[in-house]
Motif scaffolding. Structure first.
Motif, short mmCIF file in Angstrom:
data_model
loop_
_atom_site.label_atom_id
_atom_site.label_comp_id
_atom_site.label_asym_id
_atom_site.label_seq_id
_atom_site.Cartn_x
_atom_site.Cartn_y
_atom_site.Cartn_z
N GLU A 236 33.56 45.69 59.80
CA GLU A 236 33.30 45.15 58.49
C GLU A 236 34.19 44.34 57.92
OE1 GLU A 236 30.14 46.04 56.87
OE2 GLU A 236 30.15 46.44 58.99
N PRO A 237 33.93 43.03 57.50
CA PRO A 237 35.00 42.06 57.33
C PRO A 237 35.43 42.18 55.81
CG PRO A 237 33.08 41.03 57.45
CD PRO A 237 32.70 42.54 57.93
N ARG A 238 36.67 41.89 55.43
CA ARG A 238 37.24 41.57 54.27
C ARG A 238 38.17 40.37 54.27
NH1 ARG A 238 41.89 44.88 53.11
NH2 ARG A 238 42.83 45.56 55.14
N ALA A 239 38.32 39.86 52.93
CA ALA A 239 39.31 39.04 52.59
C ALA A 239 40.16 39.29 51.63
CB ALA A 239 38.42 37.71 52.55
N VAL A 240 41.44 38.75 51.43
CA VAL A 240 42.32 39.06 50.65
C VAL A 240 43.11 37.63 50.19
CG1 VAL A 240 44.19 40.55 49.75
CG2 VAL A 240 42.75 41.48 51.47
N ALA A 241 42.92 37.52 48.70
CA ALA A 241 43.84 36.44 48.13
C ALA A 241 44.75 36.85 47.22
CB ALA A 241 42.73 35.36 47.43
N TYR A 242 46.07 36.41 47.46
CA TYR A 242 46.85 36.56 46.44
C TYR A 242 47.62 35.74 45.35
CZ TYR A 242 47.52 41.00 49.55
OH TYR A 242 47.26 41.85 50.09
N LEU A 243 47.75 36.00 44.19
CA LEU A 243 48.20 34.77 43.32
C LEU A 243 49.57 34.19 43.94
CD1 LEU A 243 47.44 33.56 40.54
CD2 LEU A 243 48.72 35.38 39.34
N SER A 244 50.29 34.97 44.21
CA SER A 244 51.56 34.67 44.90
C SER A 244 51.60 33.51 45.76
CB SER A 244 52.42 35.91 45.50
OG SER A 244 51.54 36.52 46.53
N ASP A 245 50.30 33.26 46.30
CA ASP A 245 50.03 32.25 47.41
C ASP A 245 49.34 30.91 46.92
OD1 ASP A 245 51.07 33.90 49.68
OD2 ASP A 245 49.06 34.81 49.92
N VAL A 246 49.38 30.97 45.55
CA VAL A 246 48.85 29.72 44.79
C VAL A 246 49.76 28.90 44.64
CG1 VAL A 246 47.58 28.90 42.88
CG2 VAL A 246 46.87 31.09 43.88
N THR A 247 49.76 27.62 44.97
CA THR A 247 50.52 26.51 44.39
C THR A 247 49.73 25.66 43.48
OG1 THR A 247 50.05 25.02 46.37
CG2 THR A 247 51.97 26.59 46.52
N GLY A 248 50.67 25.05 42.60
CA GLY A 248 50.04 24.39 41.34
C GLY A 248 49.94 25.38 40.13
N ASP A 249 49.44 24.67 39.14
CA ASP A 249 49.31 25.66 37.70
C ASP A 249 48.24 24.86 37.03
OD1 ASP A 249 50.36 23.55 36.03
OD2 ASP A 249 52.20 24.13 37.10
N PHE A 250 47.97 25.80 35.99
CA PHE A 250 46.75 25.46 35.25
C PHE A 250 47.29 24.73 33.98
CE2 PHE A 250 45.75 29.59 37.40
CZ PHE A 250 44.59 29.23 37.70
N SER A 251 48.75 24.35 33.75
CA SER A 251 48.86 23.75 32.56
C SER A 251 48.34 22.46 32.12
CB SER A 251 50.35 23.31 32.44
OG SER A 251 50.78 22.59 33.77
N ALA A 252 47.57 21.53 33.17
CA ALA A 252 46.89 20.39 32.96
C ALA A 252 45.64 20.61 31.89
CB ALA A 252 46.49 19.79 34.35
N LEU A 253 44.92 21.78 32.21
CA LEU A 253 43.62 22.14 31.68
C LEU A 253 43.92 22.12 30.06
CD1 LEU A 253 42.61 25.04 33.66
CD2 LEU A 253 41.76 22.85 33.56
N LYS A 254 45.25 22.65 29.69
CA LYS A 254 45.54 22.67 28.17
C LYS A 254 45.56 21.22 27.72
CE LYS A 254 48.23 26.74 28.66
NZ LYS A 254 49.59 27.31 28.60
N GLU A 255 45.46 20.27 28.32
CA GLU A 255 45.69 18.93 27.91
C GLU A 255 44.46 18.04 28.12
OE1 GLU A 255 48.99 17.07 30.01
OE2 GLU A 255 50.56 18.49 29.35
N GLY A 256 43.38 18.98 28.66
CA GLY A 256 42.15 18.30 28.80
C GLY A 256 42.22 17.60 30.16
N LYS A 257 42.99 17.92 31.23
CA LYS A 257 43.07 17.30 32.38
C LYS A 257 42.36 18.34 33.31
CE LYS A 257 46.67 14.05 31.12
NZ LYS A 257 48.34 13.60 31.37
#
Length: 300
Positions: A248-269
């Motif tokens: 039975e397959p499973r997949a795991v994603a960790y926030l620590s593996d994310v590069t980049g950030d969400f800050s541009a969204l606050k500027e409408g980008k």
């Protein structure tokens, strides 16, 4: 790398109780030994440790009746707070309670921690008078159901699952389900029988889809955590297959593996993120998906 263990040796318990005392008793100038009670002999104990085997978070479960379990002495080392270890302890203790036949769990909490437990699906059943006594504890309860087996933000995960079912029909055809979310990790699972190839293993395209949805789902939940609006789309993706998926397959994603950030969204980008998901065959990593995602900013 962190893992949840059950303390068994004298050394384990020495570390376990010392962290409990350091977090829950030392700040109130209580002596060593005050962090223990009579239920420790019959309770179920769990501890998160780091690579060096040092304790990061601890918690205990005991039974008030065959149906009612109680979680007590939750403690995370101050230097490790905000990394999801408390959720890992809650998950381990709730899993133990379910396995022992409990129908619900209660927790007593002060104002400073009540928000955390609410995010873990608990509801206040007895509200304390914190005006007269700021240290008074509220009582919270979670009745077990299939819907709240997800420990953290169960209502968000249910909404995400419904979104996949309605808007991404292939996810339902593949039997992809959200298995667990901790705030910093998302695990999904699929049914091998719905994704099998002529060799009796998981179809490569299904492995790719499972990795994509897992990353997509973690980004979606993180938008909610940050109270940001945006639409997650996959810009590009690559996958490396190491071994076939035979169980039975499973997949795991960790926030620590994310590069980049969400800050541009606050500027409408638009925000651009790179992240990955490990596809597991039981406990073995057998493939790694890497995706470049774009979070499209909401336009007025």
């Amino acid at each position: 790398m962190y893992k949840v263990i059950t303390p068994t040796t004298d050394t384990d318990f020495e570390k376990y109780f010392h962290l409990r005392w350091r977090v829950l008793r030392e700040p109130f100038q209580r002596p060593l030994g005050s962090e223990q009670d009579e239920y420790d002999q019959v309770g179920l104990h769990r501890m998160v440790v780091n690579e060096a085997g040092e304790p990061v978070a601890v918690g205990r479960l005991h039974f008030n009746s065959p149906e009612e379990a109680q979680i007590r002495f939750m403690a995370t080392a101050p230097e490790y707070r905000g990394e999801g270890h408390g959720v890992a302890i809650i998950f381990a203790l709730e899993s133990a309670a379910r396995a022992e036949g409990a129908t619900h769990v209660i927790i007593n909490s002060r104002d400073t921690t009540i928000g955390f437990y609410k995010r873990c699906g608990y509801q206040v059943v007895e509200e304390a008078d914190t005006v007269k006594n700021p240290m008074a504890e509220h009582q919270l309860k979670k009745s077990f159901s299939e819907q709240n087996r997800i420990i953290y933000r169960p209502e968000w995960c249910e909404e995400l699952q419904n979104t996949w079912t309605k808007e991404i029909p292939i996810s339902d055809a593949m039997g992809i389900k959200i298995h667990q979310y901790t705030g910093r990790m998302l695990e999904t699972r699929a049914q091998l029988s719905r994704n099998i190839n002529v060799h009796g293993t998981m179809f490569a395209g299904s492995i790719y889809s499972l990795g994509t949805l897992t990353c997509w789902g973690l980004l979606h939940l993180q938008l909610l955590e940050r109270e940001l609006e945006g639409s997650v789309v996959l810009g590009d993706g690559n996958i490396h297959y190491h071994k076939p998926v035979t169980r039975e397959p499973r997949a795991v994603a960790y926030l620590s593996d994310v590069t980049g950030d969400f800050s541009a969204l606050k500027e409408g980008k638009n925000a651009r993120m790179m992240m990955k998901a490990q596809i597991m065959d039981d406990e073995r990593p057998v493939a790694e998906f890497t995706g470049r995602f774009v979070v499209l900013a909401k336009r007025d």
